[in-house]
Design a protein around this motif. Structure first.
Motif, mmCIF file in Angstrom:
data_model
loop_
_atom_site.group_PDB
_atom_site.id
_atom_site.type_symbol
_atom_site.label_atom_id
_atom_site.label_comp_id
_atom_site.label_asym_id
_atom_site.label_seq_id
_atom_site.Cartn_x
_atom_site.Cartn_y
_atom_site.Cartn_z
ATOM 1 N N LEU A 123 -33.245 -12.281 16.575
ATOM 2 C CA LEU A 123 -32.250 -11.561 16.275
ATOM 3 C C LEU A 123 -32.231 -10.706 15.456
ATOM 4 C CD1 LEU A 123 -29.095 -11.405 17.568
ATOM 5 C CD2 LEU A 123 -28.553 -13.214 15.945
ATOM 6 N N SER A 124 -31.823 -9.597 15.819
ATOM 7 C CA SER A 124 -31.916 -8.838 15.111
ATOM 8 C C SER A 124 -30.083 -8.423 15.545
ATOM 9 C CB SER A 124 -32.253 -7.109 15.870
ATOM 10 O OG SER A 124 -31.788 -6.298 14.183
ATOM 11 N N SER A 125 -29.658 -8.796 13.636
ATOM 12 C CA SER A 125 -27.993 -8.256 13.339
ATOM 13 C C SER A 125 -27.752 -7.882 12.191
ATOM 14 C CB SER A 125 -27.149 -9.242 14.074
ATOM 15 O OG SER A 125 -26.205 -9.697 13.455
ATOM 16 N N HIS A 126 -26.570 -6.923 12.136
ATOM 17 C CA HIS A 126 -26.019 -7.235 10.777
ATOM 18 C C HIS A 126 -24.434 -8.128 10.438
ATOM 19 C CE1 HIS A 126 -27.596 -3.172 9.958
ATOM 20 N NE2 HIS A 126 -27.697 -2.630 10.692
ATOM 21 N N ALA A 127 -24.082 -8.903 12.001
ATOM 22 C CA ALA A 127 -23.410 -9.475 11.186
ATOM 23 C C ALA A 127 -23.861 -11.274 10.540
ATOM 24 C CB ALA A 127 -23.031 -10.534 13.045
ATOM 25 N N ASN A 128 -23.403 -11.329 9.236
ATOM 26 C CA ASN A 128 -23.934 -12.630 8.851
ATOM 27 C C ASN A 128 -23.779 -14.022 10.118
ATOM 28 O OD1 ASN A 128 -25.591 -10.940 7.491
ATOM 29 N ND2 ASN A 128 -24.388 -11.958 4.956
ATOM 30 N N ASP A 129 -22.214 -13.474 10.235
ATOM 31 C CA ASP A 129 -21.480 -15.172 10.255
ATOM 32 C C ASP A 129 -22.521 -15.576 11.772
ATOM 33 O OD1 ASP A 129 -20.265 -15.774 8.926
ATOM 34 O OD2 ASP A 129 -18.624 -14.511 9.518
ATOM 35 N N ARG B 155 -25.370 -16.907 11.172
ATOM 36 C CA ARG B 155 -25.525 -18.297 9.997
ATOM 37 C C ARG B 155 -26.205 -19.243 11.649
ATOM 38 N NH1 ARG B 155 -23.384 -16.360 6.173
ATOM 39 N NH2 ARG B 155 -24.041 -16.554 4.062
ATOM 40 N N ASN B 156 -24.660 -18.703 13.052
ATOM 41 C CA ASN B 156 -24.073 -19.881 13.662
ATOM 42 C C ASN B 156 -25.582 -20.063 14.254
ATOM 43 O OD1 ASN B 156 -22.090 -20.094 12.632
ATOM 44 N ND2 ASN B 156 -20.754 -18.124 13.660
ATOM 45 N N MET B 157 -26.263 -19.108 15.035
ATOM 46 C CA MET B 157 -27.537 -19.182 15.816
ATOM 47 C C MET B 157 -28.699 -19.534 15.593
ATOM 48 S SD MET B 157 -28.317 -16.150 18.733
ATOM 49 C CE MET B 157 -27.274 -15.774 19.568
ATOM 50 N N CYS B 158 -29.248 -18.999 13.990
ATOM 51 C CA CYS B 158 -30.339 -19.009 13.536
ATOM 52 C C CYS B 158 -30.620 -19.778 12.075
ATOM 53 C CB CYS B 158 -31.252 -17.755 12.750
ATOM 54 S SG CYS B 158 -30.588 -16.278 14.128
ATOM 55 N N CYS C 84 -38.340 -14.943 3.340
ATOM 56 C CA CYS C 84 -38.563 -15.781 4.206
ATOM 57 C C CYS C 84 -37.477 -16.903 4.404
ATOM 58 C CB CYS C 84 -39.849 -14.890 4.886
ATOM 59 S SG CYS C 84 -40.839 -16.239 6.528
ATOM 60 N N GLY C 85 -37.603 -17.386 4.949
ATOM 61 C CA GLY C 85 -37.561 -18.941 4.636
ATOM 62 C C GLY C 85 -35.580 -19.162 5.533
ATOM 63 N N PRO C 86 -35.484 -20.188 5.473
ATOM 64 C CA PRO C 86 -34.069 -20.720 5.701
ATOM 65 C C PRO C 86 -32.799 -19.949 5.880
ATOM 66 C CG PRO C 86 -35.027 -22.884 3.945
ATOM 67 C CD PRO C 86 -35.556 -21.519 4.277
ATOM 68 N N GLU D 240 -30.370 -19.264 2.694
ATOM 69 C CA GLU D 240 -30.738 -18.970 1.087
ATOM 70 C C GLU D 240 -32.068 -17.165 2.270
ATOM 71 O OE1 GLU D 240 -34.635 -20.937 0.862
ATOM 72 O OE2 GLU D 240 -33.946 -23.124 0.601
ATOM 73 N N VAL D 241 -32.132 -16.943 2.873
ATOM 74 C CA VAL D 241 -32.499 -15.137 2.485
ATOM 75 C C VAL D 241 -30.696 -14.996 3.023
ATOM 76 C CG1 VAL D 241 -32.986 -14.024 4.445
ATOM 77 C CG2 VAL D 241 -34.364 -16.079 4.209
ATOM 78 N N LEU D 242 -29.635 -15.436 3.848
ATOM 79 C CA LEU D 242 -28.257 -14.499 3.681
ATOM 80 C C LEU D 242 -27.829 -15.279 1.949
ATOM 81 C CD1 LEU D 242 -27.432 -15.989 6.834
ATOM 82 C CD2 LEU D 242 -27.964 -13.232 6.475
ATOM 83 N N GLN D 243 -27.788 -14.940 1.156
ATOM 84 C CA GLN D 243 -27.130 -15.543 0.209
ATOM 85 C C GLN D 243 -27.955 -14.562 -0.985
ATOM 86 O OE1 GLN D 243 -28.530 -19.546 -1.938
ATOM 87 N NE2 GLN D 243 -25.731 -20.242 -0.506
#
Length: 261
Positions: free
Chosen positions: A210-216, A219-222, A236-238, A241-244
């Protein structure tokens, strides 16, 4: 069993008759997008390095989120996985039936009718004519296009074309789903129906990218994520961690822009 492995994959695009020393090129290179360099053979050619040395391995059950600024290489990576772009170097190994839910009108003909385009798009997705025939009534009903399916799709609105392409693309459950959050499915009254179909669709898929600009949404899907910059994977990782890291980068960028004169 579905499987994806990329080893040292790079993709570049030549840009002809471009001035490699122009201010415009230097500004583009320092902002977003892939790196720009002069071709070693001809100084009249610029080369946009859209992906550089990508290594990636995904197996059954993986849900990977691609995050990063516009032009970071997310769409290019999706297109490599979908077989639309061939890498200039490196190895791509994708095992399993793959459906790209981006550029979903690819393979459709403006002069052909809706029904004819169901066949064309179905063949593009790897269905046999028999499989298309078995699904055509369900696809037609889902589109809610009625008699318009007998008309060339050049007479359709953009929303109507999207309905048709979406219905065909989600008529077969693949092993691997390549998804862009920017996908639309027509007018607002159709969106809830499309979201429900897409939700059922994704639950049955082995691997999702999934390519997305929506972090939520990520978080919900990946369960995994990669952060891309200028065509490279920088984290690259969980997912969390990457979103932070990504969110911290965006906050720092906002702070710098506020401080700029």
């Amino acid at each position: 069993m579905a499987f994806i492995q990329l080893e040292n994959v790079s993709v570049s695009f030549p840009v002809y008759s471009a001035s490699n020393r122009s201010l415009k090129n230097r500004l583009i290179q320092s902002a977003t997008g892939g790196q720009i360099r002069a071709d070693t053979v001809s100084q009249r050619i610029s080369v946009v390095e859209a992906l550089q040395d990508i290594n990636l391995k995904l197996e059954n059950g993986d849900r990977l989120g691609l995050v990063g600024h516009n032009g970071a290489g997310k769409t290019t990576l999706l297109r490599v996985l979908g077989g639309i772009y061939e890498p200039n170097c490196g190895q791509v190994n994708v095992e399993g039936a793959t459906v790209p839910l981006f550029d979903i009108a690819l393979g459709m003909d403006q002069e052909s009718t809706g029904y004819e385009n169901i066949v064309l798009r179905g063949l593009f997705l790897g269905l046999t004519r028999r499989q298309i025939k078995e699904r055509i009534d369900d696809i037609a009903e889902f589109t809610e296009l009625g008699d318009f399916l007998n008309l060339p799709i050049r007479t359709y609105s953009a929303g109507m074309q999207m309905r048709l392409a979406f219905a065909v693309s989600t008529s077969v459950v693949p092993d691997i789903l390549l998804l862009d959050e920017g996908i639309g499915a027509g007018d607002a009254s159709f969106l809830d129906k499309a979201r429900a179909r897409l939700h059922r669709f994704t639950e049955q898929v082995s691997i999702i990218v999934l390519s997305s600009h929506a972090n939520d949404l990520v978080r919900n899907m990946c369960n995994k994520a990669i952060l891309m910059e200028h065509g490279r994977i920088v984290e690259c990782g969980p997912t969390e961690e990457v979103l932070q890291v990504y969110e911290a980068q965006r906050e720092n960028a906002k702070d710098r822009s506020k401080q700029a004169p």
